[in-house]
Design a protein around this motif. Structure first.
Motif, PDB file in Angstrom:
ATOM      1  N   ALA A 119      -4.483   3.750   0.745  1.00 25.75           N
ATOM      2  CA  ALA A 119      -5.438   4.023   1.825  1.00 25.75           C
ATOM      3  C   ALA A 119      -5.409   5.472   2.307  1.00 25.75           C
ATOM      4  N   ALA A 120      -4.229   6.094   2.306  1.00 31.72           N
ATOM      5  CA  ALA A 120      -4.110   7.435   2.879  1.00 31.72           C
ATOM      6  C   ALA A 120      -4.085   8.541   1.834  1.00 31.72           C
ATOM      7  N   ASP A 121      -3.593   8.248   0.624  1.00 33.29           N
ATOM      8  CA  ASP A 121      -3.429   9.305  -0.369  1.00 33.29           C
ATOM      9  C   ASP A 121      -4.434   9.229  -1.515  1.00 33.29           C
ATOM     10  N   LEU A 122      -4.657   8.045  -2.070  1.00 31.25           N
ATOM     11  CA  LEU A 122      -5.548   7.928  -3.223  1.00 31.25           C
ATOM     12  C   LEU A 122      -7.008   7.824  -2.840  1.00 31.25           C
ATOM     13  N   HIS A 123      -7.331   6.853  -2.021  1.00 31.04           N
ATOM     14  CA  HIS A 123      -8.734   6.589  -1.712  1.00 31.04           C
ATOM     15  C   HIS A 123      -9.467   7.783  -1.087  1.00 31.04           C
ATOM     16  N   PRO A 124      -8.885   8.493  -0.123  1.00 24.84           N
ATOM     17  CA  PRO A 124      -9.632   9.589   0.514  1.00 24.84           C
ATOM     18  C   PRO A 124     -10.056  10.705  -0.440  1.00 24.84           C
ATOM     19  N   ILE A 125      -9.231  11.031  -1.436  1.00 26.65           N
ATOM     20  CA  ILE A 125      -9.611  12.139  -2.317  1.00 26.65           C
ATOM     21  C   ILE A 125     -10.432  11.674  -3.511  1.00 26.65           C
ATOM     22  N   ASN A 126     -10.682  10.378  -3.589  1.00 25.04           N
ATOM     23  CA  ASN A 126     -11.499   9.848  -4.677  1.00 25.04           C
ATOM     24  C   ASN A 126     -12.815   9.245  -4.203  1.00 25.04           C
ATOM     25  N   ASN A 127     -13.059   9.278  -2.903  1.00 24.36           N
ATOM     26  CA  ASN A 127     -14.239   8.564  -2.426  1.00 24.36           C
ATOM     27  C   ASN A 127     -15.531   9.329  -2.722  1.00 24.36           C
ATOM     28  N   ASN A 128     -16.631   8.688  -2.426  1.00 19.74           N
ATOM     29  CA  ASN A 128     -17.941   9.186  -2.847  1.00 19.74           C
ATOM     30  C   ASN A 128     -18.264  10.562  -2.279  1.00 19.74           C
ATOM     31  N   ALA A 132      -4.484  -6.640  -0.245  1.00 21.62           N
ATOM     32  CA  ALA A 132      -5.810  -6.349   0.285  1.00 21.62           C
ATOM     33  C   ALA A 132      -6.228  -4.915  -0.029  1.00 21.62           C
ATOM     34  N   CYS A 133      -5.263  -4.014  -0.105  1.00 22.45           N
ATOM     35  CA  CYS A 133      -5.567  -2.623  -0.445  1.00 22.45           C
ATOM     36  C   CYS A 133      -5.687  -2.441  -1.953  1.00 22.45           C
ATOM     37  N   LEU A 134      -4.889  -3.182  -2.715  1.00 23.45           N
ATOM     38  CA  LEU A 134      -4.882  -3.003  -4.161  1.00 23.45           C
ATOM     39  C   LEU A 134      -6.181  -3.444  -4.822  1.00 23.45           C
ATOM     40  N   VAL A 135      -6.670  -4.626  -4.495  1.00 28.34           N
ATOM     41  CA  VAL A 135      -7.796  -5.208  -5.225  1.00 28.34           C
ATOM     42  C   VAL A 135      -9.053  -4.327  -5.174  1.00 28.34           C
ATOM     43  N   PRO A 136      -9.461  -3.811  -4.025  1.00 32.21           N
ATOM     44  CA  PRO A 136     -10.625  -2.916  -4.036  1.00 32.21           C
ATOM     45  C   PRO A 136     -10.407  -1.660  -4.872  1.00 32.21           C
ATOM     46  N   GLN A 137      -9.168  -1.150  -4.875  1.00 31.50           N
ATOM     47  CA  GLN A 137      -8.899   0.044  -5.666  1.00 31.50           C
ATOM     48  C   GLN A 137      -8.928  -0.263  -7.158  1.00 31.50           C
ATOM     49  N   MET A 138      -8.549  -1.462  -7.536  1.00 31.54           N
ATOM     50  CA  MET A 138      -8.673  -1.887  -8.935  1.00 31.54           C
ATOM     51  C   MET A 138     -10.147  -1.996  -9.317  1.00 31.54           C
TER      52      MET A 138
END
Length: 212
Positions: free
Chosen positions: A98-107, A163-169
């Protein structure tokens, strides 16, 4: 206490909140956001990001803050293991996503790379693959090092980490990331997808999904 979740079908942060709402069996109203540039949504949520939860006449932004609030207000069933060290591991796992991967990969980041920096589509995809590999390698090792083998990330029932893993997958598959090196992540993801709490939170199940 009425819950209204402002989000969009293809929003990983919103999906993780939907999963937690479902795990806790909390009814809520889904409010689709047509665009982040919507003036009405900016007025509701000055941060201008998704999701936002209306609850008891107040608005809370940021998925992890929303999830923490839900855990405090509705503690049963809980989304953390009973063991304090496993709870810390679950938070660590979730925060890497949520804090490291998703923010720098989002749309919005990918759009900036393409529209402002001038990076082509192949380079943007390489950027995405690089950061997914960095994060997923760490997450895979974290699960491998657990003294016990659980069906879910940190226990016999799913929680925050799952809950955090599945959306990132979902995101990783959407961008054709190679998941062959992450058998534990793939296995946990598969277990989660057997559960209604996860299937009902999926993008294709939301009312604003194209063609729904």
């Amino acid at each position: 206490m009425k819950l209204r979740l402002h989000t969009r079908y293809q929003n990983s942060a919103g999906q993780r909140v939907r999963i937690v709402l479902n795990l806790k069996r909390l009814p809520y109203e889904y409010v689709a956001i047509p665009s982040l540039s919507s003036e009405a949504y900016r007025k509701l949520n000055p941060q201008g990001l998704m999701p936002a939860l209306e609850i008891g006449g107040r608005v809370v932004a940021q998925s992890m803050a929303i999830i923490e609030l839900l855990e405090e207000l509705f503690p049963e069933p809980g989304i953390f293991p009973s063991d304090p060290f496993l709870r810390a591991e679950a938070r660590s796992f979730a925060q890497l996503i949520a804090a490291d991967l998703h923010p720098i990969n989002n749309n919005r980041v990918r759009r900036y790379l393409a529209d402002v920096v001038g990076v082509d589509e192949r380079q943007v995809r390489a950027w995405y693959h690089h950061w997914v590999k960095q994060a997923f390698s760490g997450l895979e090792t974290q699960l491998e090092r657990q003294p016990a083998r659980f069906p879910y990330c940190f226990g016999d029932r799913p929680g925050l980490a799952d809950a955090c893993l599945v959306p990132q997958m979902d995101n990783a598959r959407r961008f054709d990331c190679d998941l062959a090196h992450y058998p534990r992540l793939v296995a946990v993801d598969a277990e989660c997808r057997k559960l209604e709490a996860f299937t009902l939170a999926a993008p294709a199940m939301q009312p604003d999904y194209p063609g729904a």
